[in-house]
Design a protein around this motif. Structure first.
Motif, PDB file in Angstrom:
ATOM      1  N   CYS A   1       1.421   8.274 -45.199  1.00  0.00           N
ATOM      2  CA  CYS A   1       2.283   8.428 -44.084  1.00  0.00           C
ATOM      3  C   CYS A   1       3.694   8.931 -44.745  1.00  0.00           C
TER       4      CYS A   1
ATOM      5  N   ASP B   1       1.271   6.699 -52.330  1.00  0.00           N
ATOM      6  CA  ASP B   1       2.251   6.230 -51.962  1.00  0.00           C
ATOM      7  C   ASP B   1       1.989   5.858 -50.528  1.00  0.00           C
TER       8      ASP B   1
ATOM      9  N   THR C   1       7.111   9.249 -44.254  1.00  0.00           N
ATOM     10  CA  THR C   1       7.965   8.633 -42.922  1.00  0.00           C
ATOM     11  C   THR C   1       9.107   9.389 -42.849  1.00  0.00           C
TER      12      THR C   1
ATOM     13  N   VAL D   1       1.456  10.953 -50.610  1.00  0.00           N
ATOM     14  CA  VAL D   1       2.188  10.254 -49.604  1.00  0.00           C
ATOM     15  C   VAL D   1       1.262  10.104 -48.296  1.00  0.00           C
TER      16      VAL D   1
ATOM     17  N   ARG E   1      10.746  13.142 -53.012  1.00  0.00           N
ATOM     18  CA  ARG E   1      11.089  12.067 -53.877  1.00  0.00           C
ATOM     19  C   ARG E   1      10.295  11.647 -54.974  1.00  0.00           C
TER      20      ARG E   1
ATOM     21  N   LYS F   1       7.548  -3.469 -44.933  1.00  0.00           N
ATOM     22  CA  LYS F   1       7.292  -2.498 -44.030  1.00  0.00           C
ATOM     23  C   LYS F   1       6.250  -2.984 -43.167  1.00  0.00           C
TER      24      LYS F   1
ATOM     25  N   MET G   1       3.560   3.060 -48.897  1.00  0.00           N
ATOM     26  CA  MET G   1       4.685   2.340 -48.440  1.00  0.00           C
ATOM     27  C   MET G   1       4.501   2.024 -46.956  1.00  0.00           C
ATOM     28  N   SER G   2       4.404   3.027 -46.311  1.00  0.00           N
ATOM     29  CA  SER G   2       4.564   3.092 -44.698  1.00  0.00           C
ATOM     30  C   SER G   2       3.414   2.778 -43.805  1.00  0.00           C
TER      31      SER G   2
ATOM     32  N   SER H   1      13.222  -2.157 -54.258  1.00  0.00           N
ATOM     33  CA  SER H   1      12.517  -1.546 -52.910  1.00  0.00           C
ATOM     34  C   SER H   1      11.400  -0.771 -53.336  1.00  0.00           C
ATOM     35  N   GLY H   2      10.681   0.077 -52.599  1.00  0.00           N
ATOM     36  CA  GLY H   2       9.486   0.658 -52.671  1.00  0.00           C
ATOM     37  C   GLY H   2       9.406   1.566 -53.861  1.00  0.00           C
ATOM     38  N   SER H   3      10.671   2.315 -53.803  1.00  0.00           N
ATOM     39  CA  SER H   3      10.582   3.345 -54.810  1.00  0.00           C
ATOM     40  C   SER H   3      10.732   3.166 -56.240  1.00  0.00           C
TER      41      SER H   3
ATOM     42  N   TYR I   1       9.696  11.923 -48.511  1.00  0.00           N
ATOM     43  CA  TYR I   1       9.226  11.209 -49.651  1.00  0.00           C
ATOM     44  C   TYR I   1       8.142  11.892 -50.587  1.00  0.00           C
TER      45      TYR I   1
END
Ligand SMILES: *Cc1c(COP(=O)(O)O)cnc(C)c1O
Length: 407
Positions: free
Chosen positions: A164, A191, A166, A162, A118, A217, A193-194, A88-90, A115
């Motif tokens: 966005c 990041d 999320t 980050v 994280r 995503k 990701m989104s 996954s993205g992480s 995030y």
């Protein structure tokens, strides 16, 4: 047991007609209003029907095509390489941090949500020094404060942003932060990701050490593959830096470059689905068209929720068209679990909130969905409220009032 027709909220199902079974559509599959996994197109799911050999030329070509397209999405051709990563993205964020931040480096993480936290947690586990720069969850990262933090601490080598967040749906000012980081001679790991594939990211004018994204995503593939877009030169000099064998980005990059193959078993079906998702992305009109659709989804969703009496967490100016955080009604009959189930039974899957202090829930705007799905989702939410006897307007959320007063 979902009521009859619940599955037909999905556009692909509507197109075939309520009574005509769609062989590619799992019965009663709901529309996912979650930012990954999300609702995918029939052809994306169909692309996973073939078993591809990881060693075969077909899959090597597929990997090369997908990676080249991902670099093109952010205009990085010539300088940047895309390194795919299983998971996954992480997993991709962890690979990027572990491979691109030297063991003696220090990363500044401006944090306005889950995030960002994280990322800090990942750095801690990896044993990389980190500095948190705290922001309110309803405020975008302020580039001036990032600038001041960099000026104050010369030991900071990297900044982790980050794009966005999320956890709330807030959009952080990528270009302005990148400009500050470059001006102070530090390196930026994003990041994205989104946002990747929907919000503008242009490496021709944005110096970045890494842009991290994922298959499931805004590209509207299925989850299972992350990727890191980084300068070839940075990847080349990162040998032996990773704390991890499986998440060593340098090694994955080198192996791919030398052989065209992934190290270790690749998620072949996920890559095939992503290839089809990227074809649909291009056919739709690329990034700008995708963003326009998500904007329409978001505007319609927010208007619909407000019509029902809900209040959003974020001001419209800072809301990214990715996911909307909504205050839970103060009504004592409100129970998120019961609400979730009732909306689910009508064919839509929502997300719980990700805030520690406020009672909220989240509704995504991304995926292979458009206005028919969004409008039907608002109707489903209205129906669920009605059944529960909850009226969000009757007794406005205390937390929302507290927020308004604090502004
Ligand atoms: C989805 C997401 C991730 C990765 O989460 P996974 O659960 O590992 O896929 C990381 N950062 C942001 C901003 C995200 O939206």
């Amino acid at each position: 047991m979902p009521p009859r027709g619940a599955c037909c909220a999905r556009r692909s199902c509507r197109e075939t007609g309520v009574n005509a079974p769609d062989p590619d559509h799992a019965p009663h599959a709901p529309v996912l209003l979650t930012p990954g996994p999300l609702t995918t197109a029939v052809s994306v799911r169909a692309a996973m029907q073939a078993d591809l050999g990881s060693w075969d030329d077909t899959f090597r070509t597929l990997t090369a095509d997908v990676c080249a397209t991902l670099v093109d999405v952010v205009h990085g051709a010539g300088t940047y390489a895309c390194v795919p990563m299983q998971g996954s993205g992480s997993f991709a964020v962890e690979a990027a941090l572990g491979t691109l931040v030297p063991r003696e480096g220090r990363m500044l993480v401006p944090s306005n949500g889950a995030y960002c936290e994280r990322m800090l947690q990942t750095l801690e586990v990896l044993g990389r020094s980190a500095t948190r720069l705290a922001f309110d969850e309803r405020e975008p990262i302020d580039p001036d404060r990032v600038d001041a933090a960099l000026l104050a601490d010369p030991s900071i080598t990297h900044v982790g942003l980050v794009h966005c967040e999320t956890g709330t749906g807030i959009l952080n000012p990528l270009d302005a932060v990148a400009e500050v980081v470059a001006r102070r001679g530090r390196r930026l790991i994003v990041d994205a990701m989104s946002t990747f594939g929907a919000l503008p990211i242009d490496l021709r004018g944005l110096p970045a050490e890494a842009i991290v994204g994922a298959s499931g995503k805004c590209l509207e593939g299925v989850p299972g593959m992350g990727f890191v877009i980084a300068p070839e030169t940075s990847l080349a000099c990162a040998r032996g830096r990773s704390h991890s064998l499986a998440l060593d980005l340098h090694d994955q990059w080198r192996h791919l470059r030398a052989t065209g193959r992934w190290r270790y078993t690749p998620p072949t079906h996920v890559v095939a689905a992503l290839d089809e998702a990227l074809r649909l992305w291009r056919a739709e009109g690329g990034r700008a068209a995708r963003l326009a659709r998500y904007r329409r989804n978001c505007t319609t969703l927010v208007a619909g929720l407000r019509r029902l009496g809900f209040e959003t967490l974020l001001a419209d100016e800072v809301q990214a068209p990715i996911i909307v955080t909504v205050h839970a009604p103060a009504d004592r009959r409100w129970r998120f679990d019961a609400f979730y189930r009732r909306v689910r039974d009508r064919g839509f899957v929502l997300y719980p909130g990700k805030l520690t202090r406020l009672d909220t829930f989240r509704v995504g705007c991304i995926g292979a969905i458009g206005l028919p799905e969004i409008e039907a989702a608002v109707d489903a939410i209205a129906g669920a409220l009605h059944e529960m006897g909850v009226d969000p307007t009757s007794d406005r959320s205390r937390s929302a009032h507290a927020f308004q007063a604090a502004r």
